[in-house]
Design an enzyme around this catalytic site. Structure first.
Site, PDB file in Angstrom:
ATOM      1  N   ARG A   8     -14.922  -6.517  -5.492  1.00  0.00           N
ATOM      2  CA  ARG A   8     -14.142  -5.827  -6.759  1.00  0.00           C
ATOM      3  C   ARG A   8     -12.972  -5.087  -6.576  1.00  0.00           C
ATOM      4  NH1 ARG A   8     -17.989  -4.697 -11.638  1.00  0.00           N
ATOM      5  NH2 ARG A   8     -19.592  -6.007 -11.480  1.00  0.00           N
ATOM      6  N   ASP A 192      -6.884  -1.368  -4.141  1.00  0.00           N
ATOM      7  CA  ASP A 192      -6.332  -1.652  -2.639  1.00  0.00           C
ATOM      8  C   ASP A 192      -7.148  -0.695  -1.630  1.00  0.00           C
ATOM      9  OD1 ASP A 192      -4.536  -3.680  -3.840  1.00  0.00           O
ATOM     10  OD2 ASP A 192      -3.069  -2.119  -3.841  1.00  0.00           O
ATOM     11  N   ARG A 193      -8.274  -0.284  -2.012  1.00  0.00           N
ATOM     12  CA  ARG A 193      -9.132   0.576  -1.313  1.00  0.00           C
ATOM     13  C   ARG A 193      -8.551   1.863  -1.126  1.00  0.00           C
ATOM     14  NH1 ARG A 193     -12.306  -2.606  -3.352  1.00  0.00           N
ATOM     15  NH2 ARG A 193     -13.631  -4.038  -2.009  1.00  0.00           N
ATOM     16  N   LEU A 194      -7.433   2.160  -1.545  1.00  0.00           N
ATOM     17  CA  LEU A 194      -6.631   3.543  -1.389  1.00  0.00           C
ATOM     18  C   LEU A 194      -7.082   4.526  -2.479  1.00  0.00           C
ATOM     19  CD1 LEU A 194      -3.001   2.003  -1.166  1.00  0.00           C
ATOM     20  CD2 LEU A 194      -4.845   2.471   0.791  1.00  0.00           C
TER      21      LEU A 194
END
Ligand SMILES: Cc1cc2nc3c(=O)[nH]c(=O)nc-3n(C[C@H](O)[C@H](O)[C@H](O)COP(=O)(O)O)c2cc1C
Length: 214
Positions: A8, A192-194
């Site tokens: 997700r 974006d996993r940031l």
């Protein structure tokens, strides 16, 4: 679908330095209040993972309910002779994790653990529903039991022992633990996993704060 394909995007609201209270406990209280406002109908927002470790440092984790939060720390109630209770006696440190998936937020807290005073325990226990009180008496939490019937029989016995709903005392081996935070981390999921992460570490009477890489 395989686990490796489950994925997700975490589209959380940005968390910036300007959003943060300098006292992380105030900030945690704010996030709990916000989670309560948004999610109380969907989930138990005060449910948290409680990790302890035994004398050899082997960890174990389970869920418990956050029942009090102030400058002294975060409190949960439990059976003092349970596995977690024994581990805390051997190794009085714990780590907590609150997670609210729909808002992509996580809070981690760790530090030494102290027992809540008997006055506070009694005040909390007094507010529990009568059968939850009897249930606390009935269960030697974390000890094996032969079958379901055995615990139900104990519950019936306690109904006879404590027939008056208003006169059920606190079991002596039931109590509360307060985690006195020396580290608190807030995590806000971002695309974006940031993710945005801030870690407070206790230093003397105050706190220092750093932003962490995602
Ligand atoms: C959402 C949730 C909340 C829970 N809250 C508590 C709690 O506040 N206190 C408690 O003793 N157990 C609570 N439990 C049960 C614990 O997870 C655990 O099974 C129990 O405390 C025994 O753990 P132990 O054997 O590691 O000591 C809860 C479980 C769930 C799933």
């Amino acid at each position: 679908m395989g686990l490796a394909d489950m994925r997700r995007s975490y589209d959380g609201t940005p968390l910036t330095e300007a959003d943060l209270h300098e006292d992380p406990i105030v900030q945690v209280a704010r996030w709990v209040a916000e989670a309560h406002d948004e999610l109380k109908d969907a989930t138990e927002v005060n449910a948290m993972a409680v990790a302890t470790a035994d004398a050899r440092g082997r960890p174990s984790v389970r869920m418990a309910l956050l029942k009090d939060l102030d400058e002294r720390g975060l409190v949960f109630y439990t059976n003092l002779d349970s596995r977690k209770g024994r581990e805390i006696r051997e190794n009085p440190y714990a780590s907590l994790c609150l997670h609210w998936q729909p808002v992509y937020r996580q809070i981690r807290v760790s530090g030494p653990v102290v027992e809540v005073s008997r006055e506070e325990v009694d005040a909390y226990f007094a507010g529990r529903p009568p059968d939850s009180k009897r249930g606390a008496w009935a269960s030697e939490q974390s000890a094996p039991i032969a079958d379901r019937a055995a615990i139900e029989a104990r519950m019936e016995e306690l109904g006879r022992r404590f027939p008056d709903d208003d006169a059920i005392p606190t079991p002596t081996n039931w109590g509360g633990f307060r985690v006195e935070p020396d580290e608190i981390e807030l995590w806000q999921g971002r695309p974006d996993r940031l993710h945005d992460r801030f870690l407070w570490t206790r230093e003397g009477d105050g706190w220092t704060r750093v932003r962490l890489q995602p």
